[in-house]
Design an enzyme around this catalytic site. Structure first.
Site, mmCIF file in Angstrom:
data_model
loop_
_atom_site.group_PDB
_atom_site.id
_atom_site.type_symbol
_atom_site.label_atom_id
_atom_site.label_comp_id
_atom_site.label_asym_id
_atom_site.label_seq_id
_atom_site.Cartn_x
_atom_site.Cartn_y
_atom_site.Cartn_z
ATOM 1 N N GLY A 255 1.217 -1.899 -0.196
ATOM 2 C CA GLY A 255 0.804 -0.904 1.159
ATOM 3 C C GLY A 255 0.542 0.333 0.601
ATOM 4 C CD GLU A 256 1.857 4.410 -0.455
ATOM 5 O OE1 GLU A 256 0.627 4.907 -1.462
ATOM 6 O OE2 GLU A 256 2.446 4.727 -0.192
ATOM 7 N N GLY A 257 -3.181 0.652 1.357
ATOM 8 C CA GLY A 257 -4.055 0.690 1.194
ATOM 9 C C GLY A 257 -4.259 0.357 -0.444
#
Length: 353
Positions: free
Chosen positions: A318-320
């Site tokens: 996740g997080e980008g």
């Protein structure tokens, strides 16, 4: 609701005419036809999105949406809820995975507090737009009110719209941070797919077998208690979503409304993208799925969207992070379209193969 309807009304399909122009150029370049595979597909889609054979994707921005979830109280995550705020601090300091990979991609990162339970310091370099201090526990009732869901959608949309119109960003990415957010994301894909929850549930941050069985039970209970109406995407978001998922969905809608390409990250970001595309089917034209997440429900999400992930690297962070990596290939695809000469331009004999 009026503002949301106005946003949705601005989203129209990409240009089939410009996509065909792009394919005409790609087929006539000095190389075997089709030899660059998905880079050609991406390049043609960029032309359709921006309505030009010279798409601009050089100025890149990733929004990492953060929010907490009341369902964390059910023990569905291996990490305590306070980790969300601690990870936001690491983003602010530039220490985290998304910071490193975004720097590599030449992309900026903006962290948005959509609904972190903790009171984050006002002087942190983030976008403070807290809708609430975490959602309610979806195993006992709706995650949020319908008004809060709309607020989250409009928040994400306006951030992208303003970054595009006021700052000249042309390629966007989405990412997430929120302990327990794989639980609402699984509930969303379970609602839309109708598949058994156990076949869609992953281990998130690394829960053990007992934790997995508990997580499945919690998601099943959330769906039974809330009975989200899949004919009403706003109802699904309201009942089993998250504040950051609302922001992620809104970002996709915002990008589509200004005819900008947007790359979504993995499981949670794709849950937001799924809500967006259910609200406005034409938004799918502007969406790229960065990678295939190891979260088992992600494959079903992608199938529902009818899109092909750009990468498959066994990631599940996740997080980008996936968005940052895929942005490199999106930009490469634009360069393929623009910079490789055609046979006519290069004076090379075209054999038609």
């Amino acid at each position: 609701m009026k503002d949301l309807q106005e946003l949705l009304s601005r989203i129209e399909p990409c240009s089939a005419e410009w996509e065909e122009k792009a394919w005409e150029r790609l087929r006539s370049q000095i190389r075997p036809r089709g030899s660059l595979g998905q880079l050609e597909v991406i390049g043609a889609r960029l032309a359709a999105i921006q309505r030009t054979l010279s798409p601009s994707v050089g100025k890149k921005l990733i929004f990492t949406m953060a929010g907490d979830h009341g369902v964390a109280d059910e023990g569905v995550s291996a990490y305590p809820q306070e980790v969300t705020g601690q990870m936001v601090y690491s983003f602010v300091q530039g220490w985290a995975s998304i910071n490193v990979l975004a720097r590599h991609a030449g992309a900026d990162v903006r962290v948005v507090d959509c609904g972190v339970a903790a009171d984050l310091p006002a002087d942190w370099n983030i976008i403070h737009r807290k809708i609430g201090k975490g959602t309610a526990n979806i195993s006992k009732g709706p995650a949020m009110s319908r008004e809060q869901a709309i607020e989250g959608l409009l928040l994400g949309a306006r951030l992208v719209q303003d970054a595009c119109s006021q700052e000249g960003y042309r390629l966007f990415g989405t990412g997430d941070m929120g302990i327990a957010n794989t639980t609402p994301s699984t509930a969303i894909v379970a609602a839309y797919s109708g598949k058994p929850v156990a076949r869609l549930t992953g281990r998130g941050t690394g829960i053990d077998e007992d934790g997995f069985r508990n997580k499945v039970s919690v998601i099943e209970r959330a769906l039974e208690v809330n009975r989200p109406d899949t004919d009403d995407p706003l109802d699904v978001l309201t009942k089993v979503g998250g504040f950051e998922i609302a922001g992620l969905a809104g970002a996709v809608l915002g990008a589509a409304s200004v005819k900008a390409p947007i790359v979504c990250d993995g499981f949670i970001a794709t849950a937001g993208a799924l809500i967006a595309c259910k609200l406005a089917p034409a938004a799918r034209d502007y969406l790229f799925v960065s990678h295939r997440s190891q979260e088992v429900g992600h494959t079903t999400m992608v199938e529902i969207l009818g899109l092909r992930p750009i990468l498959d690297l066994d990631m599940r962070l996740g997080e980008g992070t996936g968005s940052a990596l895929a942005m490199n290939l999106v930009e490469a695809s634009a360069r393929v379209l623009m910079e490789i000469k055609t046979f006519a331009e290069a004076g090379v004999t075209d054999t038609g193969h």
